[in-house]
Design an enzyme around this catalytic site. Structure first.
Site, PDB file in Angstrom:
ATOM      1  CB  SER A 166      45.605  40.502  45.098  1.00 53.82           C
ATOM      2  OG  SER A 166      44.473  41.247  45.460  1.00 53.82           O
ATOM      3  CE1 TYR A 179      43.233  39.414  40.258  1.00 50.64           C
ATOM      4  CE2 TYR A 179      41.996  40.740  41.825  1.00 50.64           C
ATOM      5  CZ  TYR A 179      43.112  40.554  41.028  1.00 50.64           C
ATOM      6  OH  TYR A 179      44.100  41.506  41.006  1.00 50.64           O
TER       7      TYR A 179
HETATM    8  P1  NAD Z   1      46.404  46.127  34.076  1.00 48.46           P
HETATM    9  O1  NAD Z   1      45.135  45.584  33.515  1.00 48.46           O
HETATM   10  O2  NAD Z   1      46.740  47.554  33.877  1.00 48.46           O
HETATM   11  O3  NAD Z   1      47.651  45.238  33.573  1.00 48.46           O
HETATM   12  C1  NAD Z   1      47.580  43.859  33.310  1.00 48.46           C
HETATM   13  C2  NAD Z   1      48.402  43.578  32.046  1.00 48.46           C
HETATM   14  O4  NAD Z   1      48.409  42.160  31.818  1.00 48.46           O
HETATM   15  C3  NAD Z   1      47.800  44.235  30.794  1.00 48.46           C
HETATM   16  O5  NAD Z   1      48.784  44.990  30.103  1.00 48.46           O
HETATM   17  C4  NAD Z   1      47.324  43.044  29.961  1.00 48.46           C
HETATM   18  O6  NAD Z   1      47.405  43.266  28.561  1.00 48.46           O
HETATM   19  C5  NAD Z   1      48.271  41.955  30.423  1.00 48.46           C
HETATM   20  N1  NAD Z   1      47.725  40.621  30.151  1.00 48.46           N
HETATM   21  C6  NAD Z   1      46.438  40.221  30.343  1.00 48.46           C
HETATM   22  N2  NAD Z   1      46.292  38.952  29.937  1.00 48.46           N
HETATM   23  C7  NAD Z   1      47.502  38.534  29.497  1.00 48.46           C
HETATM   24  C8  NAD Z   1      47.981  37.308  28.956  1.00 48.46           C
HETATM   25  N3  NAD Z   1      47.166  36.238  28.782  1.00 48.46           N
HETATM   26  N4  NAD Z   1      49.290  37.233  28.602  1.00 48.46           N
HETATM   27  C9  NAD Z   1      50.121  38.293  28.748  1.00 48.46           C
HETATM   28  N5  NAD Z   1      49.715  39.488  29.253  1.00 48.46           N
HETATM   29  C10 NAD Z   1      48.428  39.596  29.628  1.00 48.46           C
HETATM   30  O7  NAD Z   1      46.331  45.768  35.632  1.00 48.46           O
HETATM   31  P2  NAD Z   1      47.276  46.140  36.853  1.00 48.46           P
HETATM   32  O8  NAD Z   1      46.395  46.654  37.915  1.00 48.46           O
HETATM   33  O9  NAD Z   1      48.464  46.892  36.423  1.00 48.46           O
HETATM   34  O10 NAD Z   1      47.669  44.639  37.305  1.00 48.46           O
HETATM   35  C11 NAD Z   1      48.990  44.129  37.338  1.00 48.46           C
HETATM   36  C12 NAD Z   1      49.021  43.005  38.353  1.00 48.46           C
HETATM   37  O11 NAD Z   1      48.767  43.524  39.668  1.00 48.46           O
HETATM   38  C13 NAD Z   1      47.957  41.931  38.131  1.00 48.46           C
HETATM   39  O12 NAD Z   1      48.495  40.658  38.440  1.00 48.46           O
HETATM   40  C14 NAD Z   1      46.890  42.276  39.135  1.00 48.46           C
HETATM   41  O13 NAD Z   1      46.121  41.161  39.481  1.00 48.46           O
HETATM   42  C15 NAD Z   1      47.749  42.758  40.271  1.00 48.46           C
HETATM   43  N6  NAD Z   1      47.066  43.580  41.285  1.00 48.46           N
HETATM   44  C16 NAD Z   1      46.509  44.770  40.968  1.00 48.46           C
HETATM   45  C17 NAD Z   1      45.889  45.510  41.969  1.00 48.46           C
HETATM   46  C18 NAD Z   1      45.245  46.825  41.693  1.00 48.46           C
HETATM   47  O14 NAD Z   1      44.648  47.393  42.628  1.00 48.46           O
HETATM   48  N7  NAD Z   1      45.329  47.351  40.494  1.00 48.46           N
HETATM   49  C19 NAD Z   1      45.820  45.024  43.279  1.00 48.46           C
HETATM   50  C20 NAD Z   1      46.414  43.809  43.560  1.00 48.46           C
HETATM   51  C21 NAD Z   1      47.032  43.093  42.555  1.00 48.46           C
END
Ligand code: NAD
Length: 283
Positions: A166, A179
């Protein structure tokens, strides 16, 4: 020189943790388009299964939806056994499970003189339980699946791991210390593991997405009742030179490149996909 296409990914098996989420689902769809077999591993069984069923029928690739917790090694090992039986050896892993939580978020950005609610709204009011939950989900939730799902790659002498980092790994964002610390640890681990596995044929890289509006950050970026951007949401757009949030498909070109032989000599890097956010100094 390698052929300049992704044809060699066809038929390979990739595990995506957090595959039921917004970015995970988009990555899964891109890999299915490249003809890869997928194991969508998510704590949310319904999200994993319904996505797997849709992808299998839309793209005609073998896809499993598996419920597992990235913080529970035993449940990951059970998932691995199922994948071995139904899809064969694992070629690639994407560590996508992660996210932030209100329980690890301070209400105030910084401490100001004579601040109301100094103790509860600042760093001093953070509960360890929430802090640990977010740190572990992101960092240990990357470490454990990597231990479990890369074993076949060692045997094959080839493979790839993509961690999802991130922007806050490079510079911490206000309000979300757990985070930020965890994603920073992921960058460090990406480099460490790339070195450790350097001669095994397994490459380890990371993608650092900028800001994408998804379930894990919606509470920070939009107002729950009106759906309008919060002041923080406005600040992010103003700090992103391209002037918008990312679209969930925006990371997929980088993902395919890093998994494929086109990046054969690249390991231990973290690639920002951020609309210029990390380049902008704010002035
Ligand atoms: P999201 O919440 O849509 O997806 C996260 C998924 O992880 C969910 O389906 C959830 O059920 C699953 N999850 C949570 N805890 C879990 C566990 N203990 N075991 C297995 N699965 C689990 O979020 P997203 O935005 O799609 O995030 C995906 C990745 O991208 C994450 O690592 C997030 O930190 C990273 N990220 C997102 C952004 C953003 O702007 N959305 C920016 C930088 C990084």
């Amino acid at each position: 020189m390698n052929e300049l296409n992704f044809n060699h990914l066809k038929g390979k098996t990739c595990v995506i943790t957090g595959g039921g989420g917004v970015l995970g689902a988009s990555m899964a769809e891109a890999l299915a388009q490249a003809g890869m077999q997928l194991a969508i591993v998510d704590i949310n069984q319904d999200a994993a299964t319904s996505l797997a069923n849709r992808i299998a029928s839309e793209y005609n690739v073998k896809t499993l939806g598996i419920s597992a917790n990235v913080l529970d090694k035993k449940s990951l090992e059970e998932a691995r056994n199922q994948i071995s039986q139904e899809l064969g050896p694992i070629d690639f892993l994407i560590n996508g499970a992660g996210g932030n939580s209100p329980k690890a978020t301070t209400k105030a950005e910084e401490i100001l003189p004579d601040m109301d609610g100094l103790w509860e709204n600042s760093f001093y009011g953070l509960e360890m339980e929430g802090f640990r939950q977010v740190f572990d989900l992101n960092f240990i939730g990357t470490l454990l699946p990597t231990m479990v799902f890369t074993r076949d790659m060692i045997d094959a002498g080839k493979g790839g791991v993509i961690n999802i980092s991130s922007m806050n790994a490079f510079k911490p964002l206000t309000k979300i210390p757990a985070y930020s610390a965890a994603k920073s640890a992921i960058n460090n681990f990406t480099q460490w593991l790339a070195v450790h596995l350097g001669k095994t044929g397994i490459r380890v890289n990371a993608i650092a997405p900028g800001f994408f509006l998804t379930n894990q950050n919606r509470f920070l970026l939009t107002d729950e009742s009106t759906g309008e951007l919060t002041p923080r949401g406005h600040k992010i757009i103003a700090s992103t030179p391209m002037g918008k949030f990312g679209d969930s498909g925006d990371i997929n070109g980088t993902l395919l490149f890093l998994l494929s032989d086109l990046s054969e000599f690249i390991t231990g890097v973290v690639v920002p996909v951020d609309g210029g956010y990390s380049a902008y100094g704010g002035v």
